[in-house]
Design a protein around this motif. Structure first.
Motif, PDB file in Angstrom:
ATOM      1  N   ILE A  53       0.868  -1.179   0.000  1.00 35.79           N
ATOM      2  CA  ILE A  53       0.000   0.000   0.000  1.00 35.79           C
ATOM      3  C   ILE A  53       0.905   1.228   0.000  1.00 35.79           C
ATOM      4  CG2 ILE A  53      -0.210  -0.155   2.531  1.00 35.79           C
ATOM      5  CD1 ILE A  53      -2.891   1.314   2.285  1.00 35.79           C
ATOM      6  N   VAL A  54       0.561   2.213  -0.790  1.00 35.17           N
ATOM      7  CA  VAL A  54       1.397   3.407  -0.871  1.00 35.17           C
ATOM      8  C   VAL A  54       1.151   4.297   0.349  1.00 35.17           C
ATOM      9  CG1 VAL A  54       1.895   5.505  -2.185  1.00 35.17           C
ATOM     10  CG2 VAL A  54       1.546   3.339  -3.371  1.00 35.17           C
ATOM     11  N   ARG A  55       2.236   4.733   0.945  1.00 35.72           N
ATOM     12  CA  ARG A  55       2.169   5.579   2.132  1.00 35.72           C
ATOM     13  C   ARG A  55       1.947   7.028   1.708  1.00 35.72           C
ATOM     14  NH1 ARG A  55       6.306   4.815   7.220  1.00 35.72           N
ATOM     15  NH2 ARG A  55       5.258   6.220   8.692  1.00 35.72           N
ATOM     16  N   LEU A  56       0.784   7.552   2.046  1.00 38.52           N
ATOM     17  CA  LEU A  56       0.403   8.917   1.707  1.00 38.52           C
ATOM     18  C   LEU A  56       0.157   9.719   2.981  1.00 38.52           C
ATOM     19  CD1 LEU A  56      -2.221   8.123  -1.076  1.00 38.52           C
ATOM     20  CD2 LEU A  56       0.115   8.935  -1.431  1.00 38.52           C
ATOM     21  N   PRO A  57       0.290  11.049   2.927  1.00 41.55           N
ATOM     22  CA  PRO A  57       0.034  11.864   4.126  1.00 41.55           C
ATOM     23  C   PRO A  57      -1.348  11.612   4.729  1.00 41.55           C
ATOM     24  CG  PRO A  57       1.115  13.191   2.458  1.00 41.55           C
ATOM     25  CD  PRO A  57       0.799  11.875   1.803  1.00 41.55           C
ATOM     26  N   GLU A  58      -2.368  11.486   3.888  1.00 45.13           N
ATOM     27  CA  GLU A  58      -3.714  11.280   4.413  1.00 45.13           C
ATOM     28  C   GLU A  58      -3.929   9.885   4.984  1.00 45.13           C
ATOM     29  OE1 GLU A  58      -4.181  11.183  -0.184  1.00 45.13           O
ATOM     30  OE2 GLU A  58      -2.877  12.113   1.310  1.00 45.13           O
ATOM     31  N   ARG A  59      -3.020   8.954   4.685  1.00 47.45           N
ATOM     32  CA  ARG A  59      -3.116   7.603   5.242  1.00 47.45           C
ATOM     33  C   ARG A  59      -2.236   7.406   6.477  1.00 47.45           C
ATOM     34  NH1 ARG A  59      -2.489   4.188  -0.443  1.00 47.45           N
ATOM     35  NH2 ARG A  59      -4.671   4.314  -1.131  1.00 47.45           N
ATOM     36  N   GLU A  60      -1.438   8.397   6.808  1.00 43.31           N
ATOM     37  CA  GLU A  60      -0.405   8.231   7.833  1.00 43.31           C
ATOM     38  C   GLU A  60      -0.971   7.734   9.158  1.00 43.31           C
ATOM     39  OE1 GLU A  60       3.467   7.966   8.864  1.00 43.31           O
ATOM     40  OE2 GLU A  60       2.734   8.614   6.899  1.00 43.31           O
ATOM     41  N   ALA A  61      -2.087   8.291   9.592  1.00 40.85           N
ATOM     42  CA  ALA A  61      -2.654   7.932  10.895  1.00 40.85           C
ATOM     43  C   ALA A  61      -3.630   6.760  10.817  1.00 40.85           C
ATOM     44  CB  ALA A  61      -3.360   9.151  11.495  1.00 40.85           C
ATOM     45  N   GLN A  62      -3.777   6.147   9.641  1.00 43.84           N
ATOM     46  CA  GLN A  62      -4.775   5.091   9.472  1.00 43.84           C
ATOM     47  C   GLN A  62      -4.218   3.685   9.641  1.00 43.84           C
ATOM     48  OE1 GLN A  62      -6.427   5.821   5.569  1.00 43.84           O
ATOM     49  NE2 GLN A  62      -7.514   7.657   6.223  1.00 43.84           N
ATOM     50  N   PHE A  63      -2.886   3.543   9.744  1.00 40.55           N
ATOM     51  CA  PHE A  63      -2.263   2.223   9.823  1.00 40.55           C
ATOM     52  C   PHE A  63      -1.051   2.250  10.747  1.00 40.55           C
ATOM     53  CE2 PHE A  63      -4.170   2.598   5.605  1.00 40.55           C
ATOM     54  CZ  PHE A  63      -4.915   1.434   5.508  1.00 40.55           C
ATOM     55  N   HIS A  64      -0.616   1.053  11.169  1.00 38.30           N
ATOM     56  CA  HIS A  64       0.720   0.863  11.710  1.00 38.30           C
ATOM     57  C   HIS A  64       1.629   0.585  10.509  1.00 38.30           C
ATOM     58  CE1 HIS A  64      -0.711   0.431  15.864  1.00 38.30           C
ATOM     59  NE2 HIS A  64      -1.631  -0.417  15.423  1.00 38.30           N
ATOM     60  N   TRP A  65       2.601   1.436  10.247  1.00 37.60           N
ATOM     61  CA  TRP A  65       3.462   1.258   9.088  1.00 37.60           C
ATOM     62  C   TRP A  65       4.645   0.364   9.453  1.00 37.60           C
ATOM     63  CZ3 TRP A  65       1.485   2.556   4.583  1.00 37.60           C
ATOM     64  CH2 TRP A  65       0.437   3.475   4.569  1.00 37.60           C
ATOM     65  N   VAL A  66       4.828  -0.699   8.695  1.00 37.92           N
ATOM     66  CA  VAL A  66       5.842  -1.713   9.017  1.00 37.92           C
ATOM     67  C   VAL A  66       7.143  -1.456   8.275  1.00 37.92           C
ATOM     68  CG1 VAL A  66       6.392  -4.181   8.936  1.00 37.92           C
ATOM     69  CG2 VAL A  66       4.071  -3.435   9.537  1.00 37.92           C
ATOM     70  N   ALA A  67       7.066  -1.244   6.952  1.00 39.27           N
ATOM     71  CA  ALA A  67       8.293  -1.115   6.160  1.00 39.27           C
ATOM     72  C   ALA A  67       7.982  -0.560   4.787  1.00 39.27           C
ATOM     73  CB  ALA A  67       8.969  -2.469   6.011  1.00 39.27           C
ATOM     74  N   GLN A  68       8.974   0.099   4.190  1.00 43.73           N
ATOM     75  CA  GLN A  68       8.880   0.530   2.793  1.00 43.73           C
ATOM     76  C   GLN A  68       9.450  -0.571   1.914  1.00 43.73           C
ATOM     77  OE1 GLN A  68      10.642   4.327   1.887  1.00 43.73           O
ATOM     78  NE2 GLN A  68      10.343   4.119  -0.318  1.00 43.73           N
ATOM     79  N   ILE A  69       8.685  -0.997   0.899  1.00 40.17           N
ATOM     80  CA  ILE A  69       9.103  -2.143   0.089  1.00 40.17           C
ATOM     81  C   ILE A  69       9.526  -1.774  -1.327  1.00 40.17           C
ATOM     82  CG2 ILE A  69       7.607  -3.682   1.426  1.00 40.17           C
ATOM     83  CD1 ILE A  69       5.708  -3.743  -0.991  1.00 40.17           C
ATOM     84  N   GLY A  70       9.434  -0.496  -1.689  1.00 38.79           N
ATOM     85  CA  GLY A  70       9.819  -0.119  -3.045  1.00 38.79           C
ATOM     86  C   GLY A  70       9.681   1.367  -3.291  1.00 38.79           C
ATOM     87  N   LEU A  71       9.794   1.731  -4.553  1.00 37.72           N
ATOM     88  CA  LEU A  71       9.600   3.105  -5.005  1.00 37.72           C
ATOM     89  C   LEU A  71       8.576   3.098  -6.138  1.00 37.72           C
ATOM     90  CD1 LEU A  71      13.353   4.187  -5.181  1.00 37.72           C
ATOM     91  CD2 LEU A  71      11.704   4.872  -3.436  1.00 37.72           C
ATOM     92  N   ARG A  72       7.833   4.182  -6.265  1.00 37.07           N
ATOM     93  CA  ARG A  72       6.778   4.242  -7.280  1.00 37.07           C
ATOM     94  C   ARG A  72       6.776   5.599  -7.961  1.00 37.07           C
ATOM     95  NH1 ARG A  72       2.099   6.778  -7.129  1.00 37.07           N
ATOM     96  NH2 ARG A  72       0.417   6.140  -8.530  1.00 37.07           N
ATOM     97  N   GLN A  73       6.508   5.581  -9.275  1.00 39.83           N
ATOM     98  CA  GLN A  73       6.289   6.804 -10.048  1.00 39.83           C
ATOM     99  C   GLN A  73       4.935   6.708 -10.737  1.00 39.83           C
ATOM    100  OE1 GLN A  73       9.446   7.567 -12.816  1.00 39.83           O
ATOM    101  NE2 GLN A  73      10.900   8.168 -11.237  1.00 39.83           N
ATOM    102  N   GLY A  74       4.074   7.668 -10.429  1.00 37.63           N
ATOM    103  CA  GLY A  74       2.780   7.712 -11.087  1.00 37.63           C
ATOM    104  C   GLY A  74       2.856   8.522 -12.379  1.00 37.63           C
ATOM    105  N   TRP A  75       2.371   7.932 -13.474  1.00 40.42           N
ATOM    106  CA  TRP A  75       2.389   8.590 -14.787  1.00 40.42           C
ATOM    107  C   TRP A  75       1.012   8.511 -15.431  1.00 40.42           C
ATOM    108  CZ3 TRP A  75       6.407  10.543 -18.132  1.00 40.42           C
ATOM    109  CH2 TRP A  75       7.662  10.663 -17.500  1.00 40.42           C
ATOM    110  N   LEU A  76       0.740   9.492 -16.278  1.00 41.62           N
ATOM    111  CA  LEU A  76      -0.424   9.442 -17.158  1.00 41.62           C
ATOM    112  C   LEU A  76       0.022   8.894 -18.512  1.00 41.62           C
ATOM    113  CD1 LEU A  76      -2.173  12.864 -16.426  1.00 41.62           C
ATOM    114  CD2 LEU A  76      -2.664  10.617 -15.422  1.00 41.62           C
ATOM    115  N   PHE A  77      -0.708   7.897 -19.014  1.00 43.76           N
ATOM    116  CA  PHE A  77      -0.433   7.271 -20.307  1.00 43.76           C
ATOM    117  C   PHE A  77      -1.559   7.581 -21.277  1.00 43.76           C
ATOM    118  CE2 PHE A  77       1.961   4.905 -17.253  1.00 43.76           C
ATOM    119  CZ  PHE A  77       3.050   4.367 -17.909  1.00 43.76           C
TER     120      PHE A  77
END
Length: 264
Positions: A101-125
């Motif tokens: 699940i992508v860690r976003l500011p609005e999601r910060e308080a909604q979960f216990h965050w365990v670990a970062q597993i990668g990097l993501r780039q959002g693009w429009l195609f």
């Protein structure tokens, strides 16, 4: 021959009783850990998670989650659903793990965050055949309809950038529906993770060469998260298990196998 004193006999019995209680406590603790279970919620989103030819859960995030639970000595039940249902259950139920699940500011308080597993780039195609679709920037992209998954990170990010659901964004419940609608011309732009886009299209029966990236709209952090109603001690056990996986090279080896970029 003198008989043992009552004091010595009572002391031995007391020691045996304390030893028995101690062993019972350790066995009870071990049994409680072995019986602890997590529900691991997944969506069909290759190569993070998908159903393989044998009908089993597979993928980068699935392998990470299996290794993590094994090291933490926790059983896991892996279940697939649509992303909106996955997200809803993860916010309401205890002992739910989201391995991707992508860690976003609005999601910060909604979960216990365990670990970062990668990097993501959002693009429009866009479709390569649609040379008429030529947004020069993100504001210009609002003149077109962009396909997104309901409640997915791309939708959240684009809404933050001023896109409106219904007016600028065409929501779908899953990737199969979203891609069919996009290739049928119901939307002109497609919001995807650029790293995963080719594999995602292939798995849903579409040629990745038919689309091309136009505009980058985000960089974000795919992560592993535990549902907020879960205990903080459980979250800490998972973090400690992850630290071991990272130190011994397990995370890097799995990331390399799936072609996943990792943070420095």
């Amino acid at each position: 021959m003198t008989s043992p004193s009552p004091f010595r006999r009572d002391g031995n019995q007391r020691r045996r009783s304390l030893l028995g209680l101690g062993l019972a406590g350790l066995l009870g603790s071990a049994r409680a850990q072995s019986e602890e279970r997590l529900t691991v919620l997944l969506e069909e989103f290759a190569p993070y998670s998908f159903t393989d030819a044998r009908g089993q859960a597979a993928g980068y995030a699935v392998e990470l989650a299996r290794e993590l639970l094994a090291r933490a000595r926790i059983a896991g039940d892996f279940e697939f659903s649509s992303w909106p249902r996955v997200s809803r259950r993860a916010q309401l139920q205890a002992n739910v793990l989201l391995p991707a699940i992508v860690r976003l500011p609005e999601r910060e308080a909604q979960f216990h965050w365990v670990a970062q597993i990668g990097l993501r780039q959002g693009w429009l195609f866009r479709l390569r055949s649609r040379s008429d679709v030529q947004p020069r920037d993100l504001d210009a992209a609002k003149a077109y309809l962009t396909a997104v998954i309901k409640d997915d990170v791309s939708e959240h990010e684009l809404v933050t950038l001023g896109f409106s659901v219904g007016q600028h964004l065409d929501r779908s419940a899953d990737y199969d529906i979203m891609l069919r609608k996009f290739f049928a011309g119901r939307s002109q732009l497609l919001a995807l993770n650029r790293v995963l886009a080719p594999e995602l299209l292939r798995r849903h029966g579409h040629d990745p060469q038919l689309i091309e990236p136009l505009l980058k709209f985000s960089e974000s952090r795919p992560s592993m998260a535990l549902s907020l109603p879960s205990s903080a001690s459980l979250a800490q056990r998972l973090r400690l298990a992850w630290d071991g996986m990272r130190r011994d090279g397990t995370v890097a080896a799995l990331a390399a196998r799936y072609g996943m970029p990792l943070p420095d």
